[in-house]
Scaffold this active site. Sequence first.
Site, PDB file in Angstrom:
ATOM      1  N   ASP A 144     -30.506  -0.342  13.001  1.00  0.00           N
ATOM      2  CA  ASP A 144     -29.409  -0.790  12.183  1.00  0.00           C
ATOM      3  C   ASP A 144     -30.132  -2.149  11.079  1.00  0.00           C
ATOM      4  OD1 ASP A 144     -27.383   0.458  13.468  1.00  0.00           O
ATOM      5  OD2 ASP A 144     -27.612  -0.973  15.204  1.00  0.00           O
ATOM      6  N   ASP A 148     -18.146   6.969  15.340  1.00  0.00           N
ATOM      7  CA  ASP A 148     -18.375   5.665  15.713  1.00  0.00           C
ATOM      8  C   ASP A 148     -17.072   5.586  16.708  1.00  0.00           C
ATOM      9  OD1 ASP A 148     -20.563   5.281  14.479  1.00  0.00           O
ATOM     10  OD2 ASP A 148     -19.770   3.757  13.092  1.00  0.00           O
TER      11      ASP A 148
HETATM   12  O1  1PR Z   1     -27.098  -1.293  20.551  1.00  0.00           O
HETATM   13  O2  1PR Z   1     -27.860   0.680  22.037  1.00  0.00           O
HETATM   14  O3  1PR Z   1     -25.701  -0.360  22.494  1.00  0.00           O
HETATM   15  O4  1PR Z   1     -26.073   1.192  20.325  1.00  0.00           O
HETATM   16  C1  1PR Z   1     -24.955   0.671  19.754  1.00  0.00           C
HETATM   17  C2  1PR Z   1     -24.683   1.549  18.703  1.00  0.00           C
HETATM   18  O5  1PR Z   1     -23.552   1.618  17.914  1.00  0.00           O
HETATM   19  C3  1PR Z   1     -26.092   1.618  17.528  1.00  0.00           C
HETATM   20  O6  1PR Z   1     -26.362   2.911  17.235  1.00  0.00           O
HETATM   21  C4  1PR Z   1     -25.254   0.950  16.275  1.00  0.00           C
HETATM   22  O7  1PR Z   1     -25.872   1.693  15.012  1.00  0.00           O
HETATM   23  C5  1PR Z   1     -23.801   1.443  16.396  1.00  0.00           C
HETATM   24  N1  1PR Z   1     -23.019   0.435  15.783  1.00  0.00           N
HETATM   25  C6  1PR Z   1     -22.740  -0.700  16.484  1.00  0.00           C
HETATM   26  N2  1PR Z   1     -21.759  -1.317  15.670  1.00  0.00           N
HETATM   27  C7  1PR Z   1     -21.423  -0.553  14.789  1.00  0.00           C
HETATM   28  C8  1PR Z   1     -20.337  -0.880  13.930  1.00  0.00           C
HETATM   29  O8  1PR Z   1     -20.170  -0.100  12.731  1.00  0.00           O
HETATM   30  N3  1PR Z   1     -19.744  -1.944  13.812  1.00  0.00           N
HETATM   31  N4  1PR Z   1     -21.847   1.737  14.329  1.00  0.00           N
HETATM   32  C9  1PR Z   1     -22.126   0.633  14.950  1.00  0.00           C
HETATM   33  C10 1PR Z   1     -22.963   1.926  13.336  1.00  0.00           C
HETATM   34  C11 1PR Z   1     -23.392   3.104  11.420  1.00  0.00           C
HETATM   35  C12 1PR Z   1     -23.331   4.688  11.346  1.00  0.00           C
HETATM   36  C13 1PR Z   1     -22.382   5.146  10.357  1.00  0.00           C
HETATM   37  C14 1PR Z   1     -23.081   5.628   9.184  1.00  0.00           C
HETATM   38  C15 1PR Z   1     -22.594   6.316   8.424  1.00  0.00           C
HETATM   39  N5  1PR Z   1     -22.454   2.849  12.614  1.00  0.00           N
HETATM   40  O9  1PR Z   1     -23.596   5.454  12.444  1.00  0.00           O
HETATM   41  O10 1PR Z   1     -21.712   6.237  11.157  1.00  0.00           O
HETATM   42  O11 1PR Z   1     -23.467   4.213   8.520  1.00  0.00           O
HETATM   43  O12 1PR Z   1     -21.329   5.806   7.838  1.00  0.00           O
HETATM   44  P1  1PR Z   1     -20.903   6.187   6.173  1.00  0.00           P
HETATM   45  O13 1PR Z   1     -21.184   7.758   6.173  1.00  0.00           O
HETATM   46  O14 1PR Z   1     -19.334   5.962   6.419  1.00  0.00           O
HETATM   47  O15 1PR Z   1     -21.387   5.366   5.318  1.00  0.00           O
HETATM   48  P2  1PR Z   1     -26.823  -0.009  21.619  1.00  0.00           P
END
Ligand code: 1PR
Length: 530
Positions: free
Chosen positions: A386, A231
């Site tokens: 999400d 991320d």
């Molecule tokens: O909406 O098309 O612009 O895409 C934005 C992207 O950013 C989406 O794929 C969304 O999942 C991601 N995103 C947005 N905000 C966050 C955040 O964390 N605040 N991350 C985010 C999502 C979740 C996973 C993470 C897993 C594994 N991250 O990708 O890597 O949950 O984590 P873990 O193994 O530590 O539990 P758009």
Amino acid sequence: MITLLDYGAGNVRSVRNAIARLGYTVRDVQGPQDILTAEKLIFPGVGSFGSVMQRLQKDGLVEPLIERIRLNKPFLGICVALQALFAGSEESPGVAGLAILPGQVKRFTTRDLSVPQIGWNGIVLHKESPILKDYHDQKLYFVHSYRASIADVGPDWLLATTDYGESFVSGVEKGNVTAFQFHPEKSGEAGLGILKNYLDSQGRESITVRPALPVTTEKTHIAKRIIACLDVRTNDSGDLVVTKGDQYDVRNEGEVRNLGKPIELARRYYEEGADEITFLNITGFRDFPMQDQPMLEVLRRTSENVFVPLTIGGGIREFTDSTGKHYSPLDVAAEYFRSGADKISIGSDAVYAVEEYLQAGKRSGKSAIEQISFVYGAQAVVISVDPRRVYVHAPEDTTHTTIQTAIPGPQGERYCWYQCTVKGGREGRDIDAVQLTSTCELLGAGEILLNCIDRDGTNSGFDHELIRQVRGAVSIPVIASSGAGSAQHFVDVFLETDVEAALAAGIFHRQEVPVSEVKEAMRRNNIETR
Ligand code: 1PR
């Protein structure tokens, strides 16, 4: 000097980078004459059968290619370039192929396995090949929905087959002409070795047909993939960092958590054996990626050293900048592909597209999913979901598809549905995970990246209930994400659900569990791995 047939589709940068890594210089085909005069030609496979053939027709390259192959001049075709050797393909009815081989390339008919086939599979050799020497027992990266039939390829051409529900042609070779269904440029060190064998090979004047190897009943098996996710966002000091949320909250005491530098981490995961790397530009929903050049630079630099598939997500949508310049989702995706991405992932915009579809009751043809899938193929379009749990006492309490859960809600509720969110979990919408994923498949998505806000960063294991619900709703591959806290969690998710891949972030970034330990645990439990 290697000549590359770059017809401007998808990620050709990776092939260029692989050739450069092996110490060769790349020159591009400028016109029909180059096809005939090139010492060694590589025809990379990106895009649909129809778009590739139409582009070759338009550039006057069809006849020169047929002639080159007839003259037995060194040729290496990759993926759709193997399919282009046949008379046609079900993918693009009415479009003629090069017809070096007879028959139509057909869609996988398997009902038990997801289509596209995305992942690392083996090959069974049908004759010796100097190009596959030393690597024929390795798993290689495939990504395709269509495959050539063994019945259409005689022993003079048949080099390798692979099993995915059915056996199909994964390699053909006659004299100096070779083509693979897998992507050597995405197959890690084994793939680089295969490319090196081709680049170093001395073409032979005459076509010597090598004797067929003894017939074998050996079958190949696709591996479950392990994906490292980064991320990425800019922190308050303006540095692009890999961050990690706790149920999507990436700040700790007001500061954005900084877990490292994206290019360095991606390289480390490649070296540790990750099967794929995913970058999520997590503020892409508000910072338009075409104006966030550092992210594109991360991709370009990563693809110089990382030879496994790269997915990038964040900000794939329509956008008009302050000068009035309009960008379509295709413009954004094209820039990501040109910079080295193999797949793009769509988050928020997929939710909006599904809302529009459900309201209109029909496809508009204009959504990012539809446009990108049409041009680059379904396998290049990942939907990043999400979702978070919404508890109810009974299924009748909601119009959404519920599950009976073993983890009751705060009021003792025994049912829940999974609400999809946009803007990185900041806003919940009236769409559930089943509606979102099944509609995205219909609109042309090729894979689901299934996050879970409740589990993200908790180290408590994957949400198997969510994963089973979505796995049952779609027939495209599903990547389980969020909650991995140990190698055993990967084993559990593969033994207890049918997902094709599992992704983690925190445990890899914090070096709690290396990718290699996950793979060892999988092997001990007889889970197919690379
Ligand atoms: O909406 O098309 O612009 O895409 C934005 C992207 O950013 C989406 O794929 C969304 O999942 C991601 N995103 C947005 N905000 C966050 C955040 O964390 N605040 N991350 C985010 C999502 C979740 C996973 C993470 C897993 C594994 N991250 O990708 O890597 O949950 O984590 P873990 O193994 O530590 O539990 P758009």
